[in-house]
Design an enzyme around this catalytic site. Structure first.
Site, PDB file in Angstrom:
ATOM      1  N   GLU A 137       0.949  -1.331  -0.077  1.00  0.00           N
ATOM      2  CA  GLU A 137       0.133  -0.134   0.029  1.00  0.00           C
ATOM      3  C   GLU A 137       0.893   1.204   0.019  1.00  0.00           C
ATOM      4  O   GLU A 137       1.513   1.648   1.144  1.00  0.00           O
ATOM      5  CB  GLU A 137      -0.934   0.227   1.101  1.00  0.00           C
ATOM      6  CG  GLU A 137      -2.072   0.959   0.987  1.00  0.00           C
ATOM      7  CD  GLU A 137      -2.842   1.023   2.193  1.00  0.00           C
ATOM      8  OE1 GLU A 137      -2.254   1.024   3.581  1.00  0.00           O
ATOM      9  OE2 GLU A 137      -3.917   1.748   2.142  1.00  0.00           O
ATOM     10  N   ALA A 148      -2.571   7.867   7.362  1.00  0.00           N
ATOM     11  CA  ALA A 148      -1.479   7.819   8.101  1.00  0.00           C
ATOM     12  C   ALA A 148      -0.030   7.483   7.568  1.00  0.00           C
ATOM     13  O   ALA A 148       0.660   7.068   8.283  1.00  0.00           O
ATOM     14  CB  ALA A 148      -1.906   6.578   9.212  1.00  0.00           C
ATOM     15  N   HIS A 201      -6.015   5.871  -1.561  1.00  0.00           N
ATOM     16  CA  HIS A 201      -5.378   7.102  -1.232  1.00  0.00           C
ATOM     17  C   HIS A 201      -5.271   8.073  -2.452  1.00  0.00           C
ATOM     18  O   HIS A 201      -4.093   8.544  -2.676  1.00  0.00           O
ATOM     19  CB  HIS A 201      -4.063   6.850  -0.569  1.00  0.00           C
ATOM     20  CG  HIS A 201      -4.079   6.194   1.007  1.00  0.00           C
ATOM     21  ND1 HIS A 201      -4.210   6.616   1.986  1.00  0.00           N
ATOM     22  CD2 HIS A 201      -4.161   4.601   1.089  1.00  0.00           C
ATOM     23  CE1 HIS A 201      -4.411   5.897   3.010  1.00  0.00           C
ATOM     24  NE2 HIS A 201      -4.332   4.767   2.547  1.00  0.00           N
ATOM     25  N   HIS A 222     -10.033   0.178   0.717  1.00  0.00           N
ATOM     26  CA  HIS A 222     -10.802   0.701   1.800  1.00  0.00           C
ATOM     27  C   HIS A 222     -11.746   1.799   1.064  1.00  0.00           C
ATOM     28  O   HIS A 222     -11.675   3.077   1.446  1.00  0.00           O
ATOM     29  CB  HIS A 222     -10.043   1.183   3.088  1.00  0.00           C
ATOM     30  CG  HIS A 222      -8.783   1.765   2.792  1.00  0.00           C
ATOM     31  ND1 HIS A 222      -8.733   3.242   2.318  1.00  0.00           N
ATOM     32  CD2 HIS A 222      -7.605   1.683   3.404  1.00  0.00           C
ATOM     33  CE1 HIS A 222      -7.421   3.595   2.385  1.00  0.00           C
ATOM     34  NE2 HIS A 222      -6.932   2.524   3.109  1.00  0.00           N
ATOM     35  N   ALA A 226      -9.730   7.936   2.797  1.00  0.00           N
ATOM     36  CA  ALA A 226      -8.589   8.408   1.903  1.00  0.00           C
ATOM     37  C   ALA A 226      -8.996   8.320   0.463  1.00  0.00           C
ATOM     38  O   ALA A 226      -8.097   8.143  -0.247  1.00  0.00           O
ATOM     39  CB  ALA A 226      -7.126   7.571   2.339  1.00  0.00           C
ATOM     40  N   GLY A 255     -17.675   0.290  11.910  1.00  0.00           N
ATOM     41  CA  GLY A 255     -18.460   1.171  12.446  1.00  0.00           C
ATOM     42  C   GLY A 255     -17.884   2.531  12.622  1.00  0.00           C
ATOM     43  O   GLY A 255     -18.304   3.486  13.133  1.00  0.00           O
ATOM     44  N   ASP A 280      -7.777  -4.114   7.691  1.00  0.00           N
ATOM     45  CA  ASP A 280      -6.568  -2.933   7.655  1.00  0.00           C
ATOM     46  C   ASP A 280      -6.471  -2.712   9.209  1.00  0.00           C
ATOM     47  O   ASP A 280      -6.213  -1.902   9.853  1.00  0.00           O
ATOM     48  CB  ASP A 280      -7.623  -1.593   7.227  1.00  0.00           C
ATOM     49  CG  ASP A 280      -6.388  -0.626   7.152  1.00  0.00           C
ATOM     50  OD1 ASP A 280      -5.418  -1.145   6.999  1.00  0.00           O
ATOM     51  OD2 ASP A 280      -6.765   0.585   6.885  1.00  0.00           O
TER      52      ASP A 280
END
Ligand code: ZN
Length: 403
Positions: A137, A148, A201, A222, A226, A255, A280
């Site tokens: 990633e 991050a 990202h 995800h 991002a 959540g 993640d």
């Protein structure tokens, strides 16, 4: 020595379907039969186990997993096997160890560690979840959506940079921002070499997203997090993904990373074949609250989240079995569909449909066994129990020897 077993009085969950009053027959570590009980005689030569109405699914597959139990793969790739051995506690039987953005010349050591760990697993004797290759990633990400990650290590995906990802066979999936210079060329180069490319990202808009998908991008990393968000005058990356007809999306259903309502929205638009539940998870998963590390950055962990000092989410402390339960609660999908998003869908992302993530004859008997509230009771790999909850230990004790 036993050569397998048969499990009856169970429900089977396989690729979104549920079969009640089912029979599962395991021989030589592989699935021999998984289907309605009435269509098969009980095998006379194998131990028979009454499943008391449990659910049985394929073992779970996590495409994005940075570490757990105090270990961070980016910081300490020598911890791969130790963490893999504990992952069946969460129902996971295969995963992609994920490395966040690092200096480009540091990947060679990490990827070599992945190869070494994979070789150790293929030689047998290891009981851990299967390491399917690395999820790299970064470092080809957009500073505007850095999350991050350490921006000073971001670079463009030039051919010269890509060639430093060695050994490339250890890279199974790579997240990049396609809008970076040479981005589309990189998507093509990686896809042609068997690396699954994921958009993440990223501040890509609809046109850039379509171009990346055309170049071979098969996943988005995800969804929502991002990413350039959706606005009614500017659909952004999120809008482009939600209306795309082919791309699959990873989704962190803890959540915290994504509001339950937005999980429901994604589910309605994409369905279970196009959402892969990912954790993640980072080093603090499975550990008490307090300070932890992701890469070389300090992370502050409470009961539900892991954040940098400025509040930025830094990976999760989510277990994949919990993500399955959350998905049912948030989206209203069935348990069968939630399990699909953690089994056959991630397998399909990696081109492994038919080899894992299914209860199809010939597949390795990697199994997760669930009670009626979707709490994990046992995990099997190659037909052997590798995790059993205390309540069911006596039932499977006789199967502990190699099959
Ligand atoms: Zn990320």
């Amino acid at each position: 020595m036993t050569t397998g077993f048969a499990l009856h009085s169970i429900s089977i969950y396989d690729r979104g379907t549920r079969i009640d009053d089912a029979l599962l027959v395991i021989r030589q570590g592989r699935i021999h039969y998984a289907g309605p009980r009435r269509e098969r005689e009980l095998p006379a030569d194998l131990p028979l186990i009454d499943g008391h109405g449990w659910g049985v699914s394929p073992g779970l597959i996590d495409l994005q997993f940075n570490g757990a139990y105090g270990h961070d793969f980016t910081r300490d790739p020598s911890s791969l096997l130790a963490v893999a051995r504990r992952l069946p506690e969460t129902g996971v039987t295969a995963f992609l160890p994920t490395f966040i953005t690092s200096p480009i010349d540091s990947y060679i050591e990490k990827l070599n560690r992945v190869r070494i760990a994979q070789q150790a697993q293929s030689q047998g004797g290891e009981t851990g979840a299967r390491i399917l290759g690395a999820h790299v990633e970064g470092p080809f990400l957009n500073p505007a959506k850095k999350g991050a990650h350490r921006q000073e290590w971001f670079i463009d995906p030039t051919l010269e940079a890509l060639e430093q990802l060695q050994p490339l066979e250890a890279v199974r999936l790579l997240t990049l921002a396609p809008e970076r210079a040479h981005g589309l060329q990189a998507v093509r180069w990686l896809s042609e070499r068997g690396v699954v490319v994921s958009i993440g990202h990223s501040a890509a808009g609809p046109q850039e997203t379509c171009a990346a998908v055309e170049a071979g991008a098969a996943l988005a990393t995800h969804l929502y997090n991002a990413m350039r968000p959706m606005d009614h005058r500017d659909p952004g990356l999120v809008g482009a993904l939600l209306v795309n007809d082919t791309i699959r999306c990873g989704l962190i259903v803890d959540g915290v990373h994504v509001h339950p309502l937005m999980v429901r929205l994604a589910y309605r638009l994409l369905g279970p074949e196009r959402i892969a539940l990912v954790t993640d998870a980072m080093a603090a998963m499975g550990m008490p609250s307090g300070e932890s590390l992701i890469g070389d950055q300090t992370v502050y962990v409470d009961e539900t989240s892991a954040r940098l000092a400025d509040g930025t989410l830094a990976g999760s402390i989510l277990r994949l079995d919990q993500a399955v339960r959350n998905m049912v609660a948030f989206s209203g999908c069935s348990p069968a569909q939630a399990l699909q998003m953690a089994t056959s869908t991630p397998a399909a992302v990696l081109g492994l449909e038919g080899e894992m993530g299914r209860l199809a004859p010939g597949c390795p008997a990697d199994l997760a066994i669930w009670d009626s509230s979707l709490h994990l009771q046992a995990t099997f790999m190659d037909g052997r129990p590798v995790y059993t909850a205390p309540a069911v230990q006596p039932l499977f004790a006789s199967l502990a020897s190699p099959v």
